[in-house]
Design an enzyme around this catalytic site. Structure first.
Site, PDB file in Angstrom:
ATOM      1  N   ASP A  12       0.802  -1.228   0.000  1.00  0.00           N
ATOM      2  CA  ASP A  12       0.000   0.000   0.000  1.00  0.00           C
ATOM      3  C   ASP A  12       0.834   1.277   0.000  1.00  0.00           C
ATOM      4  O   ASP A  12       0.427   2.303   0.547  1.00  0.00           O
ATOM      5  CB  ASP A  12      -0.974   0.010   1.199  1.00  0.00           C
ATOM      6  CG  ASP A  12      -1.872  -1.208   1.198  1.00  0.00           C
ATOM      7  OD1 ASP A  12      -2.196  -1.703   0.105  1.00  0.00           O
ATOM      8  OD2 ASP A  12      -2.239  -1.672   2.287  1.00  0.00           O
ATOM      9  N   LYS A  15       1.772   2.294  -5.037  1.00  0.00           N
ATOM     10  CA  LYS A  15       2.355   1.787  -6.307  1.00  0.00           C
ATOM     11  C   LYS A  15       1.440   2.069  -7.501  1.00  0.00           C
ATOM     12  O   LYS A  15       1.913   2.473  -8.563  1.00  0.00           O
ATOM     13  CB  LYS A  15       2.583   0.264  -6.199  1.00  0.00           C
ATOM     14  CG  LYS A  15       3.532  -0.127  -5.075  1.00  0.00           C
ATOM     15  CD  LYS A  15       3.626  -1.629  -4.922  1.00  0.00           C
ATOM     16  CE  LYS A  15       2.386  -2.295  -4.365  1.00  0.00           C
ATOM     17  NZ  LYS A  15       2.058  -1.963  -2.961  1.00  0.00           N
ATOM     18  N   GLN A 221       1.963  -6.012  -3.253  1.00  0.00           N
ATOM     19  CA  GLN A 221       2.395  -6.145  -1.851  1.00  0.00           C
ATOM     20  C   GLN A 221       3.672  -5.322  -1.640  1.00  0.00           C
ATOM     21  O   GLN A 221       3.872  -4.339  -2.314  1.00  0.00           O
ATOM     22  CB  GLN A 221       2.609  -7.620  -1.457  1.00  0.00           C
ATOM     23  CG  GLN A 221       1.329  -8.434  -1.372  1.00  0.00           C
ATOM     24  CD  GLN A 221       0.774  -8.858  -2.712  1.00  0.00           C
ATOM     25  OE1 GLN A 221       1.467  -9.508  -3.481  1.00  0.00           O
ATOM     26  NE2 GLN A 221      -0.450  -8.505  -2.997  1.00  0.00           N
ATOM     27  N   GLY A 411      -0.030  13.964  -2.797  1.00  0.00           N
ATOM     28  CA  GLY A 411      -1.493  13.856  -2.866  1.00  0.00           C
ATOM     29  C   GLY A 411      -1.848  12.684  -3.757  1.00  0.00           C
ATOM     30  O   GLY A 411      -0.984  12.174  -4.478  1.00  0.00           O
TER      31      GLY A 411
HETATM   32  P1  GDP Z   1      -0.811   0.426  -3.536  1.00  0.00           P
HETATM   33  O1  GDP Z   1      -1.402  -0.874  -3.109  1.00  0.00           O
HETATM   34  O2  GDP Z   1       0.655   0.497  -3.284  1.00  0.00           O
HETATM   35  O3  GDP Z   1      -1.152   0.798  -4.958  1.00  0.00           O
HETATM   36  O4  GDP Z   1      -1.465   1.540  -2.604  1.00  0.00           O
HETATM   37  P2  GDP Z   1      -3.022   1.642  -2.160  1.00  0.00           P
HETATM   38  O5  GDP Z   1      -3.806   2.102  -3.331  1.00  0.00           O
HETATM   39  O6  GDP Z   1      -3.459   0.421  -1.472  1.00  0.00           O
HETATM   40  O7  GDP Z   1      -2.928   2.741  -1.037  1.00  0.00           O
HETATM   41  C1  GDP Z   1      -2.417   4.012  -1.269  1.00  0.00           C
HETATM   42  C2  GDP Z   1      -3.495   5.048  -0.918  1.00  0.00           C
HETATM   43  O8  GDP Z   1      -2.893   6.319  -0.795  1.00  0.00           O
HETATM   44  C3  GDP Z   1      -4.551   5.205  -1.993  1.00  0.00           C
HETATM   45  O9  GDP Z   1      -5.750   5.558  -1.390  1.00  0.00           O
HETATM   46  C4  GDP Z   1      -4.020   6.372  -2.836  1.00  0.00           C
HETATM   47  O10 GDP Z   1      -5.043   7.072  -3.513  1.00  0.00           O
HETATM   48  C5  GDP Z   1      -3.386   7.218  -1.777  1.00  0.00           C
HETATM   49  N1  GDP Z   1      -2.211   7.994  -2.200  1.00  0.00           N
HETATM   50  C6  GDP Z   1      -1.225   7.659  -3.066  1.00  0.00           C
HETATM   51  N2  GDP Z   1      -0.260   8.592  -3.081  1.00  0.00           N
HETATM   52  C7  GDP Z   1      -0.659   9.547  -2.204  1.00  0.00           C
HETATM   53  C8  GDP Z   1      -0.069  10.764  -1.738  1.00  0.00           C
HETATM   54  O11 GDP Z   1       1.023  11.156  -2.132  1.00  0.00           O
HETATM   55  N3  GDP Z   1      -0.776  11.462  -0.791  1.00  0.00           N
HETATM   56  C9  GDP Z   1      -1.976  11.054  -0.315  1.00  0.00           C
HETATM   57  N4  GDP Z   1      -2.580  11.803   0.605  1.00  0.00           N
HETATM   58  N5  GDP Z   1      -2.550   9.903  -0.727  1.00  0.00           N
HETATM   59  C10 GDP Z   1      -1.884   9.168  -1.642  1.00  0.00           C
HETATM   60  P1  IMO Z   2      -0.897  -4.145  -2.303  1.00  0.00           P
HETATM   61  O1  IMO Z   2      -0.448  -4.655  -3.637  1.00  0.00           O
HETATM   62  C1  IMO Z   2      -0.978  -4.643   2.017  1.00  0.00           C
HETATM   63  C2  IMO Z   2      -1.021  -8.737   3.539  1.00  0.00           C
HETATM   64  C3  IMO Z   2      -2.273  -9.218   4.251  1.00  0.00           C
HETATM   65  C4  IMO Z   2      -1.670 -10.220   5.218  1.00  0.00           C
HETATM   66  C5  IMO Z   2      -0.544 -10.839   4.409  1.00  0.00           C
HETATM   67  C6  IMO Z   2      -0.888 -12.175   3.764  1.00  0.00           C
HETATM   68  O2  IMO Z   2      -2.193  -3.428  -2.350  1.00  0.00           O
HETATM   69  O3  IMO Z   2       0.196  -3.375  -1.649  1.00  0.00           O
HETATM   70  P2  IMO Z   2      -2.393 -12.831   1.681  1.00  0.00           P
HETATM   71  O4  IMO Z   2      -3.832 -12.549   1.385  1.00  0.00           O
HETATM   72  O5  IMO Z   2      -1.447 -12.292   0.664  1.00  0.00           O
HETATM   73  O6  IMO Z   2      -2.141 -14.277   1.972  1.00  0.00           O
HETATM   74  O7  IMO Z   2      -2.113 -12.053   3.061  1.00  0.00           O
HETATM   75  O8  IMO Z   2      -0.203  -9.888   3.411  1.00  0.00           O
HETATM   76  N1  IMO Z   2      -1.236  -8.201   2.183  1.00  0.00           N
HETATM   77  C7  IMO Z   2      -1.179  -6.900   1.873  1.00  0.00           C
HETATM   78  N2  IMO Z   2      -1.000  -5.828   2.650  1.00  0.00           N
HETATM   79  N3  IMO Z   2      -1.084  -4.490   0.688  1.00  0.00           N
HETATM   80  C8  IMO Z   2      -1.234  -5.571  -0.118  1.00  0.00           C
HETATM   81  O9  IMO Z   2      -1.213  -5.481  -1.466  1.00  0.00           O
HETATM   82  C9  IMO Z   2      -1.336  -6.845   0.472  1.00  0.00           C
HETATM   83  N4  IMO Z   2      -1.510  -8.094  -0.002  1.00  0.00           N
HETATM   84  C10 IMO Z   2      -1.443  -8.924   1.055  1.00  0.00           C
HETATM   85  O10 IMO Z   2      -2.924  -8.163   4.891  1.00  0.00           O
HETATM   86  O11 IMO Z   2      -1.103  -9.540   6.306  1.00  0.00           O
HETATM   87 MG    MG Z   3      -2.912  -1.593  -1.845  1.00  0.00          MG
END
Ligand code: GDP
Ligand code: IMO
Ligand code: MG
Length: 421
Positions: A12, A15, A221, A411
């Site tokens: 998270d 990416k 991940q 952002g």
């Molecule tokens: P990913 O799994 O790595 O693609 O990340 P996620 O989408 O799960 O989580 C990132 C969250 O942060 C999302 O809600 C994005 O919209 C938000 N986000 C990404 N970059 C920024 C940033 O620079 N600032 C803020 N405030 N939010 C961001």
């Molecule tokens: P993105 O791509 C954050 C975590 C789960 C759990 C562990 C194992 O959005 O960054 P799984 O379902 O893979 O067997 O769970 O890994 N997990 C993540 N945490 N972002 C993810 O993906 C995740 N994918 C799995 O919460 O702790």
């Molecule tokens: Mg994510």
């Protein structure tokens, strides 16, 4: 030429947004591991969309998107995702390719994931319950079904054999769930899947590379969730690090140029497992609130803490990171003071290394304090306008890691990314 973009923390990191931003510079965006456990958030025309399995280049008309052999694919989720990207006017049939070697997640994998978590009691991994672990177990156990098998007339009998095996396992775990509805949906989704461009991914991608096309491999991940190098057993079941690109796409290591590592300006984790810099106080709560730190896939609150340079340094080492992207810097805008973890103290001994089994050790993070920048950075578009305190924070991180932050994200929007020298 191939570049890799991946998360350096526990997932998270943002990416999805960054891949979407860089996509115009590449011909192909390819996912090399993970599955619907991922949730990558993008803003397209100011509208939010979360991708789970489709690569984050799908909104660019001329970009090829490949789901690689290292992914475990849930056809039901894919179908739903396709509907949601179609609502943005995307013709997903045109630019989305799937490797025939990609393993399928079947309904009993999801049931097994649940059963496994239930059997663990207090030691739960906190999995996303998407069937990831069981699907990879069937891959390495040499029992799994692959996308290419769909074209085989014996597919149904192979499926029934696997389902029986799973059923025996579920019975032995005393886990009973009616999967009839799942199964119906699954078979419908397989029909949908058959309509895709199912390719030999390794020839497909190597042919394009030899013609001079550029590939961006999109990680899911994060490095600290890698099955080998993460905080085992609290990890996912794939190799999330750059080495996973070679096995997950069929690309030779010398083809890889840049490894772009994404880190938040602080740190989060969702699910169980060690997290040395976690804040259990008001500050952690404030980061969660300002950063909207709730899982994109499961909606669970993310655990929040300060940036951990010990873990980041380890991630830079195992990935060979050449460039850093720091996201969510704006979330720290209102803090008077920031902390950075520079070492771990275990039983009075200080160390800059990630230990063998973090969860069994009483790790106390050693923190260095920095003054906050205390200003709204969300409208800044150039490096020159960044607050001095922020430049200082980043300079320290660059020096510690020996790799420099090349972009700062301030952002969630596409335009909120600042290149830094
Ligand atoms: P990913 O799994 O790595 O693609 O990340 P996620 O989408 O799960 O989580 C990132 C969250 O942060 C999302 O809600 C994005 O919209 C938000 N986000 C990404 N970059 C920024 C940033 O620079 N600032 C803020 N405030 N939010 C961001
Ligand atoms: P993105 O791509 C954050 C975590 C789960 C759990 C562990 C194992 O959005 O960054 P799984 O379902 O893979 O067997 O769970 O890994 N997990 C993540 N945490 N972002 C993810 O993906 C995740 N994918 C799995 O919460 O702790
Ligand atoms: Mg994510």
């Amino acid at each position: 030429m191939v570049d890799v973009l991946l998360g350096l923390q526990w997932g998270d990191e943002g990416k999805g947004k960054i891949v979407d931003f860089f996509a115009p510079g590449y011909d192909i965006i390819a996912r090399f591991q993970g599955g619907p456990n991922a949730g990558h958030t993008l803003y397209v025309n100011d509208k939010k969309i979360v991708l789970h399995q489709i690569p984050s280049g799908i909104f660019h008309e001329n970009t090829i998107n490949l789901i690689g052999n290292g992914v475990v694919l849930d056809a039901v989720t894919l179908r739903k995702e396709c509907d949601s990207v179609a609502a943005f006017g995307v013709d997903y049939r045109k630019n989305l390719y799937i490797s025939e070697r990609t393993h399928l997640i079947v309904p009993t994998h999801r049931a097994l994931d649940k059963a496994s978590e239930l059997s663990k009691g207090n030691e739960k991994i906190g999995s996303t319950l998407k069937g990831i672990g069981p699907a990879y177990m069937d891959k390495t156990g040499r029992n799994g079904l692959r996308v290419g098998d769909l074209l085989d007339k014996n597919f149904t009998s192979q499926y029934i054999k696997l389902r029986l095996k799973h059923q025996r396992l579920l019975d032995s775990m005393n886990f009973h769930e009616d999967i009839t509805a799942w199964e119906e949906e699954f078979f419908e989704a397989l029909e949908f899947l058959r309509g895709f461009k199912i390719v030999n991914g390794e020839y497909f991608i190597n042919d394009k590379i030899s013609k001079g096309m550029n590939v961006l491999a999109e990680g899911a991940q994060g490095s600290m969730l890698d099955v080998d190098f993460g905080t085992f057993p609290f990890v996912t079941s794939s190799n999330t690090i750059s080495a996973g690109v070679c096995t997950g796409l069929g690309i030779a290591p010398q083809k890889i140029k840049d490894v772009i590592g994404v880190t938040k300006a602080y740190c989060t984790r969702v699910g169980s497992g060690p997290f040395p810099t976690e804040l259990h106080d008001d500050t952690g709560e404030l980061i969660r609130k300002i950063g909207s730190e709730f899982g994109a896939t499961t909606g669970r609150p993310r655990r929040c803490g300060w940036i951990d340079l010990v873990a980041l340094n380890f991630a830079c080492m195992v990935n060979g990171v050449t460039k850093l992207v720091m996201t969510k810097a704006d979330v720290l805008d209102s803090f008077n003071e920031l902390s950075v973890c520079t070492s771990y103290n275990v039983n009075g001994k200080s160390s800059k290394e990630v230990p063998f089994q973090m969860n069994r050790l009483p790790i106390v993070p050693e923190l260095k304090q920095f003054p906050g920048w205390n200003s709204d950075i969300t409208a800044i578009r150039s490096e020159d306008s960044l607050p001095v305190a922020m430049k200082e924070y980043i300079r320290f991180i660059n020096e510690y890691l020996g790799v420099s932050v090349a972009y700062i994200s301030n952002g969630p929007g596409r335009e909120q990314l600042i290149a830094v020298k």
